[in-house]
Design a protein around this motif. Structure first.
Motif, short mmCIF file in Angstrom:
data_model
loop_
_atom_site.label_atom_id
_atom_site.label_comp_id
_atom_site.label_asym_id
_atom_site.label_seq_id
_atom_site.Cartn_x
_atom_site.Cartn_y
_atom_site.Cartn_z
N MET A 24 -6.63 14.63 -3.78
CA MET A 24 -6.25 15.79 -2.98
C MET A 24 -4.78 15.63 -2.62
N ASP A 25 -3.99 16.65 -2.92
CA ASP A 25 -2.57 16.57 -2.58
C ASP A 25 -2.33 17.06 -1.16
N THR A 26 -1.12 16.92 -0.72
CA THR A 26 -0.78 17.23 0.66
C THR A 26 -0.67 18.73 0.94
N ALA A 27 -0.51 19.54 -0.10
CA ALA A 27 -0.28 20.98 0.09
C ALA A 27 -1.38 21.64 0.91
N TYR A 28 -2.62 21.31 0.64
CA TYR A 28 -3.75 21.93 1.35
C TYR A 28 -3.72 21.57 2.83
N LEU A 29 -3.49 20.30 3.14
CA LEU A 29 -3.40 19.88 4.54
C LEU A 29 -2.24 20.55 5.24
N LEU A 30 -1.09 20.59 4.61
CA LEU A 30 0.08 21.24 5.21
C LEU A 30 -0.17 22.72 5.46
N GLU A 31 -0.85 23.39 4.52
CA GLU A 31 -1.19 24.80 4.68
C GLU A 31 -2.10 25.01 5.89
N LYS A 32 -3.14 24.19 6.01
CA LYS A 32 -4.07 24.31 7.13
C LYS A 32 -3.37 24.03 8.46
N CYS A 33 -2.46 23.09 8.47
CA CYS A 33 -1.71 22.80 9.69
C CYS A 33 -0.79 23.96 10.05
N ARG A 34 -0.12 24.54 9.07
CA ARG A 34 0.74 25.70 9.33
C ARG A 34 -0.06 26.85 9.95
N GLU A 35 -1.28 27.06 9.46
CA GLU A 35 -2.14 28.10 10.00
C GLU A 35 -2.41 27.88 11.49
N LEU A 36 -2.41 26.63 11.92
CA LEU A 36 -2.65 26.28 13.32
C LEU A 36 -1.35 26.08 14.11
N GLN A 37 -0.22 26.39 13.45
CA GLN A 37 1.11 26.22 14.04
C GLN A 37 1.40 24.77 14.39
N VAL A 38 0.89 23.87 13.55
CA VAL A 38 1.14 22.44 13.71
C VAL A 38 2.24 22.05 12.73
N GLU A 39 3.31 21.51 13.27
CA GLU A 39 4.42 21.05 12.43
C GLU A 39 4.09 19.65 11.91
N LEU A 40 4.13 19.51 10.60
CA LEU A 40 3.78 18.23 9.98
C LEU A 40 4.63 18.08 8.73
N ASN A 41 5.24 16.91 8.56
CA ASN A 41 6.01 16.70 7.34
C ASN A 41 5.12 16.09 6.25
N GLU A 42 5.64 16.04 5.06
CA GLU A 42 4.86 15.58 3.92
C GLU A 42 4.47 14.10 4.04
N GLU A 43 5.35 13.29 4.59
CA GLU A 43 5.04 11.86 4.76
C GLU A 43 3.84 11.67 5.69
N LYS A 44 3.83 12.39 6.81
CA LYS A 44 2.71 12.28 7.74
C LYS A 44 1.44 12.85 7.12
N ALA A 45 1.57 13.90 6.33
CA ALA A 45 0.41 14.47 5.65
C ALA A 45 -0.19 13.44 4.69
N ARG A 46 0.65 12.74 3.95
CA ARG A 46 0.15 11.68 3.04
C ARG A 46 -0.54 10.57 3.83
N HIS A 47 0.04 10.22 4.97
CA HIS A 47 -0.53 9.18 5.84
C HIS A 47 -1.92 9.63 6.34
N LEU A 48 -2.04 10.89 6.74
CA LEU A 48 -3.33 11.43 7.19
C LEU A 48 -4.36 11.43 6.07
N LEU A 49 -3.93 11.76 4.87
CA LEU A 49 -4.85 11.74 3.73
C LEU A 49 -5.29 10.32 3.41
N ARG A 50 -4.40 9.36 3.59
CA ARG A 50 -4.77 7.95 3.39
C ARG A 50 -5.83 7.56 4.43
N PHE A 51 -5.66 8.01 5.67
CA PHE A 51 -6.66 7.76 6.70
C PHE A 51 -8.00 8.39 6.31
N MET A 52 -7.96 9.62 5.81
CA MET A 52 -9.19 10.28 5.37
C MET A 52 -9.91 9.44 4.32
N HIS A 53 -9.17 8.94 3.36
CA HIS A 53 -9.79 8.13 2.30
C HIS A 53 -10.38 6.83 2.84
#
Length: 140
Positions: free
Chosen positions: A1-30
């Motif tokens: 799963m790439d970061t684009a989906y997570l970043l899109e969902k965060c934008r929908e919630l008006q959550v500012e998140l950069n790509e590095e943090k998105a990758r870190h969150l996906l690593r946590f998910m795994h």
């Protein structure tokens, strides 16, 4: 799963998140999903569903926090680390105490924080009411 989906969902919630943090969150998910095979941490095992119902939902509080200054957070009954671990990744400037009474879940949280290199996370294996009576943890 790439970061684009997570970043899109965060934008929908008006959550500012950069790509590095998105990758870190996906690593946590795994990490959660891998450890979930050993013992029950979450019923949600589909990655897209995990992103929406766990990661994005955990971060949805961030636009409501007015302070941009570092804060001290407590996640009582942290379980699989949600929302505490996700918030700790997003707000690395703040300190997080994850409180979990179940030893195997507290051990998981310690392992995940170490594996993710989260210096801003402290895990307490205790019941919240016991910590509230402790001088060491009161008002920390």
């Amino acid at each position: 799963m790439d970061t684009a989906y997570l970043l899109e969902k965060c934008r929908e919630l008006q959550v500012e998140l950069n790509e590095e943090k998105a990758r870190h969150l996906l690593r946590f998910m795994h990490i959660v999903l891998e450890e979930n095979k050993k013992y029950n941490l979450t019923a949600i095992v589909d990655e897209k569903e995990f992103i929406v119902k766990h990661l994005a939902d955990s971060l949805s509080i961030l636009p409501l926090i007015e302070s941009r200054e570092p804060l001290k957070w407590a996640d009582v009954g942290s379980g699989a680390g949600l929302p505490g671990m996700a918030l700790a990744i997003a707000r690395e400037d703040s300190d997080f105490t994850l409180i979990e009474a179940t030893k195997k879940k507290a051990d998981f949280l310690k392992m995940a924080a170490k594996e993710l290199g989260l210096q801003n996370v402290q895990v307490c294996n205790a019941r919240a009411e016991a910590l509230g009576r402790s001088e060491l943890h009161r008002e920390c």
